[in-house]
Write an enzyme that holds these catalytic residues in place. Structure first.
Site, mmCIF file in Angstrom:
data_model
loop_
_atom_site.group_PDB
_atom_site.id
_atom_site.type_symbol
_atom_site.label_atom_id
_atom_site.label_comp_id
_atom_site.label_asym_id
_atom_site.label_seq_id
_atom_site.Cartn_x
_atom_site.Cartn_y
_atom_site.Cartn_z
ATOM 1 N N PHE A 152 -20.437 -4.268 -10.437
ATOM 2 C CA PHE A 152 -19.229 -4.701 -11.134
ATOM 3 C C PHE A 152 -18.313 -5.417 -10.147
ATOM 4 C CE2 PHE A 152 -20.773 -0.866 -13.280
ATOM 5 C CZ PHE A 152 -20.910 -1.330 -14.588
ATOM 6 N N ARG A 158 -20.883 -22.479 -11.163
ATOM 7 C CA ARG A 158 -21.688 -22.232 -12.356
ATOM 8 C C ARG A 158 -20.818 -22.096 -13.610
ATOM 9 N NH1 ARG A 158 -25.436 -17.553 -9.778
ATOM 10 N NH2 ARG A 158 -23.488 -17.260 -8.619
ATOM 11 N N LEU A 161 -5.879 -11.155 -19.678
ATOM 12 C CA LEU A 161 -5.082 -11.693 -20.773
ATOM 13 C C LEU A 161 -4.270 -12.895 -20.297
ATOM 14 C CD1 LEU A 161 -3.751 -8.529 -22.666
ATOM 15 C CD2 LEU A 161 -5.490 -10.160 -23.423
ATOM 16 N N ARG A 199 -16.265 -8.602 -8.619
ATOM 17 C CA ARG A 199 -15.594 -9.857 -8.957
ATOM 18 C C ARG A 199 -15.734 -10.818 -7.786
ATOM 19 N NH1 ARG A 199 -9.714 -8.148 -9.438
ATOM 20 N NH2 ARG A 199 -10.455 -6.803 -7.742
ATOM 21 N N LYS A 201 -32.269 -19.475 4.328
ATOM 22 C CA LYS A 201 -31.147 -18.558 4.135
ATOM 23 C C LYS A 201 -31.172 -17.446 5.178
ATOM 24 C CE LYS A 201 -30.070 -17.267 -0.049
ATOM 25 N NZ LYS A 201 -30.138 -16.568 -1.368
ATOM 26 N N LYS A 248 -23.397 -2.481 -18.372
ATOM 27 C CA LYS A 248 -23.067 -3.716 -17.673
ATOM 28 C C LYS A 248 -22.800 -4.855 -18.643
ATOM 29 C CE LYS A 248 -23.000 -7.028 -14.550
ATOM 30 N NZ LYS A 248 -21.897 -7.234 -13.618
ATOM 31 N N CYS A 252 -21.652 -14.627 -14.276
ATOM 32 C CA CYS A 252 -21.873 -13.421 -15.080
ATOM 33 C C CYS A 252 -21.589 -13.602 -16.559
ATOM 34 C CB CYS A 252 -21.026 -12.269 -14.530
ATOM 35 S SG CYS A 252 -21.531 -11.706 -12.900
#
Length: 433
Positions: free
Chosen positions: A152, A331, A253, A154, A35, A207, A263
């Site tokens: 936090f 995942r 929603l 995304r 990596k 979290k 997560c």
């Protein structure tokens, strides 16, 4: 400031690159030599929009470097971030903290002076106490403060989330550590991003509580979608109707095949295990986990129903394999359970994803992988939209129909309007509509 980021996975690499872009000197450390070699050559180990450009510019500026040598990276650092993985532990579902504690042991052996050790990894309540205990035991003579600073981010929008956060949560009661963390995040503070200083345990719980609440919103609207189908209502209108209430909000929603990713699945499970350990069960989250697990397989049955009474021998094109768009993360992706449900009934599955084909191929070798959406639709009895990539939002329905054996579109993300699909000659199945 001099920052060391231990762990060059999703969180560590994005955070390290963004800190470097703020002007800090950042060293990203990882034990995986392959990596690190790839990163030095400019190849990203993950797909995240804009990350390759961000990394390249900061490497060129001399602010971002990569290494496998933790000891030399830790020496003299103002802040040392632990950003290693905390996957669900096999057997009991608890977060596996072995990587966190192993990194702590190495930090303890290498630290040379006053510093702040920051847990960026998602960890259960009380982990910071254990990290601190290891450091105190191994190096009692060195002034090291342990801070919690959850991420936090995304997937697919991580750089924007890091640079324009809703809030920055920092868990420490030590004034010196607070000063260091203010320095680390000074560029964001100048942009008026709110910094919330709380106790370390409170920060760790924030979290998990945040992810559990968002997972609850997703699962809630999915169950409302089922009720909409039963009573003849439209879940999209229901979502708008309740989302316009500022107390509820419109985000998370959107009815679909359930949540996945790195997560929500593991964090909800870890929160349940923590609550169980402290004899304070969270029954709402228990229900969320159960419903989400069953939802994915139910979406497979929805597709089988759209195929008619005899699905065996038919062909389905799955469009979208990753758990969400703009990532290559497979995942706990809903596509896994959906594909398996189809395979179990003797259905041939042709699949395409803009970024997820290679990771999907390793997990689902029995699928036929295609070069694009139209290739996947060739000879299919149904096309199923599983992940709402932009590439699937404006398909040429006329062309699609000519390639298929039967014109059936199963829209598990409610991307299309029923009228336009049916006008193109398709039988249309959506979620909650």
């Amino acid at each position: 400031m001099r920052i060391t980021m231990i762990g060059s996975g999703y969180v560590g690499l994005v955070s390290g690159a963004c800190f470097a872009d703020f002007g800090h000197e950042v060293i990203c450390v990882d034990k995986d030599e392959g990596k690190i070699a790839a990163l030095k050559a400019g190849r990203m180990p993950i797909y995240e929009p804009g990350l390759d450009t961000l990394v390249a510019s900061n490497v060129a500026a001399g602010r971002l470097t990569f290494t496998t040598d933790l000891a030399s990276s830790v020496a003299g650092a103002d802040a040392i971030f632990i950003a290693v993985g905390t996957p669900s532990r096999r057997g009991d579902g608890h977060a596996d903290l072995s990587y966190v504690f192993a990194a702590t042991e190495e930090i303890a052996a290498a630290v040379t002076g006053p510093t702040v050790v920051v847990t960026k990894s998602t960890v259960p309540v009380g982990t910071g106490d254990k990290v601190e205990a290891i450091l105190r035991e191994k190096r009692p003579e060195v002034d090291v403060q342990v801070v919690s600073n959850p991420e936090f981010l995304r997937e697919g929008a991580a750089i924007g989330d890091f640079k324009r956060p809703d809030r920055i949560v920092i868990g420490t009661d030590d004034e010196g550590a607070q000063r260091v963390m203010r320095g680390v995040y000074r560029p964001l503070y100048l942009n008026e991003s709110p910094i919330l200083f709380v106790s370390r345990r409170t920060s760790e719980l924030i979290k998990y509580a945040a992810n559990a609440f968002l997972a609850t919103k997703i699962t809630f609207i999915n169950e409302i979608a089922d009720l909409c189908e039963a009573v003849g209502a439209d879940v999209q209108d229901v979502s708008r109707g309740i989302g316009l209430d500022n107390r509820i909000g419109k985000k998370f929603l959107h009815a679909g095949p359930g949540y996945g990713g790195s997560c929500f699945p593991k964090d909800t499970l870890a929160l349940l295990k923590t609550a169980e350990d402290f004899e304070s069960p969270i029954h709402i989250v228990e229900a969320v986990v159960k419903v989400n697990d069953s939802r994915k397989r139910a979406m497979g049955r929805k597709v089988l129903h759209a195929l008619g009474d005899a699905p065996k021998g038919k062909t389905v094109a799955l469009l979208g394999l990753t758990f969400k768009p703009n990532t290559d993360d497979m995942r706990d992706a809903p596509s896994i359970a959906i594909a398996q449900a189809l395979l179990d009934e003797g259905v041939t599955v042709r699949a395409y994803d803009p970024e997820g084909v290679e990771p999907a191929r390793r997990m689902m070798p029995d699928l036929t992988y295609c070069s694009d959406a139209y290739d996947a639709a060739g000879g299919a009895d149904a096309v199923v939209i599983v992940t709402e990539w932009d590439a699937f939002r404006a398909l040429d329905l006329t062309r699609l129909k000519t390639l298929m054996t039967a014109p059936v579109l199963v829209d598990l993300r409610n991307v299309y309007r029923r009228e336009e699909v049916e006008a193109a000659g398709f039988a249309y199945t959506a979620v909650g509509r």
